[in-house]
Design an enzyme around this catalytic site. Structure first.
Site, PDB file in Angstrom:
ATOM      1  N   HIS A 250       0.787  -1.251   0.000  1.00  0.00           N
ATOM      2  CA  HIS A 250       0.000   0.000   0.000  1.00  0.00           C
ATOM      3  C   HIS A 250       0.816   1.296   0.000  1.00  0.00           C
ATOM      4  O   HIS A 250       0.802   2.062   0.976  1.00  0.00           O
ATOM      5  CB  HIS A 250      -1.005   0.016   1.143  1.00  0.00           C
TER       6      HIS A 250
ATOM      7  N   ASP B 185      -5.789  -4.690   0.219  1.00  0.00           N
ATOM      8  CA  ASP B 185      -5.663  -4.550   1.684  1.00  0.00           C
ATOM      9  C   ASP B 185      -7.046  -4.663   2.325  1.00  0.00           C
ATOM     10  O   ASP B 185      -7.408  -3.872   3.208  1.00  0.00           O
ATOM     11  CB  ASP B 185      -4.970  -3.245   2.085  1.00  0.00           C
TER      12      ASP B 185
HETATM   13  O1  DOR Z   1      -5.813  -0.102   7.970  1.00  0.00           O
HETATM   14  C1  DOR Z   1      -5.265  -1.175   8.182  1.00  0.00           C
HETATM   15  N1  DOR Z   1      -5.937  -2.223   8.663  1.00  0.00           N
HETATM   16  N2  DOR Z   1      -3.942  -1.292   7.956  1.00  0.00           N
HETATM   17  C2  DOR Z   1      -3.258  -2.370   8.347  1.00  0.00           C
HETATM   18  O2  DOR Z   1      -2.073  -2.406   8.178  1.00  0.00           O
HETATM   19  C3  DOR Z   1      -3.927  -3.500   9.021  1.00  0.00           C
HETATM   20  C4  DOR Z   1      -5.350  -3.503   8.720  1.00  0.00           C
HETATM   21  C5  DOR Z   1      -6.150  -4.408   9.606  1.00  0.00           C
HETATM   22  O3  DOR Z   1      -5.758  -5.571   9.776  1.00  0.00           O
HETATM   23  O4  DOR Z   1      -7.202  -3.976  10.121  1.00  0.00           O
HETATM   24 ZN    ZN Z   2      -3.014  -5.013   5.411  1.00  0.00          ZN
END
Ligand code: DOR
Ligand code: ZN
Length: 447
Positions: free
Chosen positions: A243, A309
């Site tokens: 990201h 993500d």
């Molecule tokens: O926004 C995020 N959520 N960034 C991360 O690195 C982990 C992820 C999560 O697992 O909720």
């Molecule tokens: Zn992630």
């Protein structure tokens, strides 16, 4: 008359060619452009050959639609085991993948307990068995030095966090980073890195909106983390930066020849002054001017990988006051549809989308698919660009029931073939639980 050419030893011992089970015909994305072809597919689900005419017992013509390779989403969080109940599971996550045109997901290790040893990895692999709609590659977390060797033999890739985030409290100490990266370079598995340097975080001001969140985890945190990585990573490491949010990071990583991804949310959404925590994510959404730079680099084909993500949280958790709400948003189901809509609108070239969503992520994970070519897995999509939808959280399949892309246009695959078997027909899931755990089959070529 000349004698027939002698068969080599390999040919004498080669198995007989697999027979064609069926043929998929239509305009397909082959060798960089749409061409009218026929695709011969084996019973086991491999593309046998692609050409003008292919004989076979069954033939399916897609008419006005187009045939594309299925996507690979190398960055998802399916919250199993240990996630809050009803938010996500391997079953629900892979179902969304199938419906969104994704045949393989890379599942992250920040579950509860985190995947830091072979036992936790084996437990997750059992959970995939007979429950996943598509294939799953499991990441492990390299935080336990004694477990690294056994994890490297069993996991699909490593994920390293340089900052605290959901489920990860302790990133490696700065002095430990170079030795750890050196060790990972020897082990050979691909390594994805969450590149934010926490020493650059501004934690003084409580965040009330995504503009504050951006100021608190500023661009400098990404730039510093990337510089540390470039300094400390040995050339043998198969490195990928997760990201990326900045145009300057794209330029820096391209110069260094390192794989990286951008997400649809960083490409399409900017920070703003409202308290909606559904847009709260790590790394943060950036200002519109920065988002535009990232989008323009993506459209020019400078971003090697598109990944979601996918990190869902319950609607209740996201309704907490902004500062207390967790970071992350769902995205595996909308990854490709959002971008297919941009292709239809003339804003994104199809070859750039297929390279970043289908071909390169599969190669980085050492998987033979993502291209419509002989010898590749028959993971294929049928897309009708006339079938546009408005995204609505309640009509998508994420159990959390919301999307940060509410009201945006999406084009979902009409059909999805997974190992040559139809798992989506007319936009409905008609598959089973045939997904399996996969590991790299060849060395990724990104570095
Ligand atoms: O926004 C995020 N959520 N960034 C991360 O690195 C982990 C992820 C999560 O697992 O909720
Ligand atoms: Zn992630």
């Amino acid at each position: 008359m000349a004698p027939p050419p002698r068969r080599t030893r390999e040919e004498e011992h080669a198995p007989p060619p697999e027979p064609t089970a069926w043929v998929l015909a239509g305009r397909a994305f082959v060798q960089g452009r749409l061409q009218s072809v026929e695709i011969a597919i084996s019973e086991e689900g491999t593309i046998l050959s692609v050409g003008k005419v292919r004989p076979g017992p069954r033939r399916h013509d897609v008419g006005e639609a187009v045939i594309l390779p299925s996507a690979t989403d190398l960055h998802v969080h399916f919250r199993e085991p240990g996630g809050p109940s009803g938010v996500e599971s391997i079953e629900s996550g892979t179902l969304q993948a199938a419906l969104g045109g994704v045949a393989l997901v890379g599942e992250m290790p920040n579950t509860t307990p985190p995947v830091t040893d072979s036992e936790a990895l084996a437990d997750k692999a059992v959970r995939v068995h007979r429950r996943a709609a598509v294939d799953v590659l499991l990441y492990a977390s390299p935080t336990n030095p004694r477990a690294l060797r056994s994890l490297a033999r069993r996991a699909g890739a490593f994920k390293l966090y340089l900052s605290p985030t959901t489920g990860i409290a302790e990133p490696p100490a700065p002095a430990d980073l170079a030795p750890l990266l050196g060790r990972l370079g020897e082990l050979g598995l691909p390594v994805s890195v969450h590149a934010e340097d926490p020493t650059e975080f501004e934690t003084e001001v409580p965040a009330k909106d995504t503009v504050d969140w951006d100021a608190g985890r500023p661009p400098a945190a990404e730039q510093t983390a990337i510089e540390r990585l470039l300094r400390d990573a040995p050339p043998s490491l198969r490195l990928h930066v997760a990201h990326v949010t900045l145009g300057s990071s794209v330029a820096r990583l391209r110069r260094a020849g390192i794989s990286f991804e951008a997400t649809p949310h960083h490409l399409l959404l900017a920070d703003r002054r409202d308290s909606d925590a559904r847009r709260k994510v790590n790394p943060p959404l950036r200002a519109e001017s920065e988002r535009k730079l990232l989008w323009e680099a993506f459209v020019r084909g400078e971003v090697p990988v598109l990944a979601s993500d996918h990190a869902p949280h319950s609607a209740d958790a996201k309704a907490l006051p902004f500062a207390l709400a967790p970071s992350g948003m769902p995205g595996v189901e909308t990854l490709l549809p959002l971008m297919l809509a941009r292709v239809r609108a003339g804003q994104l070239p199809l070859p750039i989308l297929t390279a970043s969503a289908c071909d390169r992520p599969a190669r980085w994970l050492g998987q033979p698919h993502g291209r419509i070519a002989a010898g590749h897995r028959a993971h294929l999509l049928v897309v009708d660009f006339r079938q546009r939808t408005r995204l609505e959280g309640r009509h998508l399949h994420a159990p959390c029931g919301w999307t940060a892309f509410e009201g945006r246009e999406g084009i979902f695959p009409r059909e999805h073939y997974f190992y040559g078997r139809r798992i989506v027909a007319d936009g409905e899931f008609v598959g089973g639980a045939r997904g399996a755990v996969v590991r790299p089959e060849f060395a990724p070529t990104s570095r």
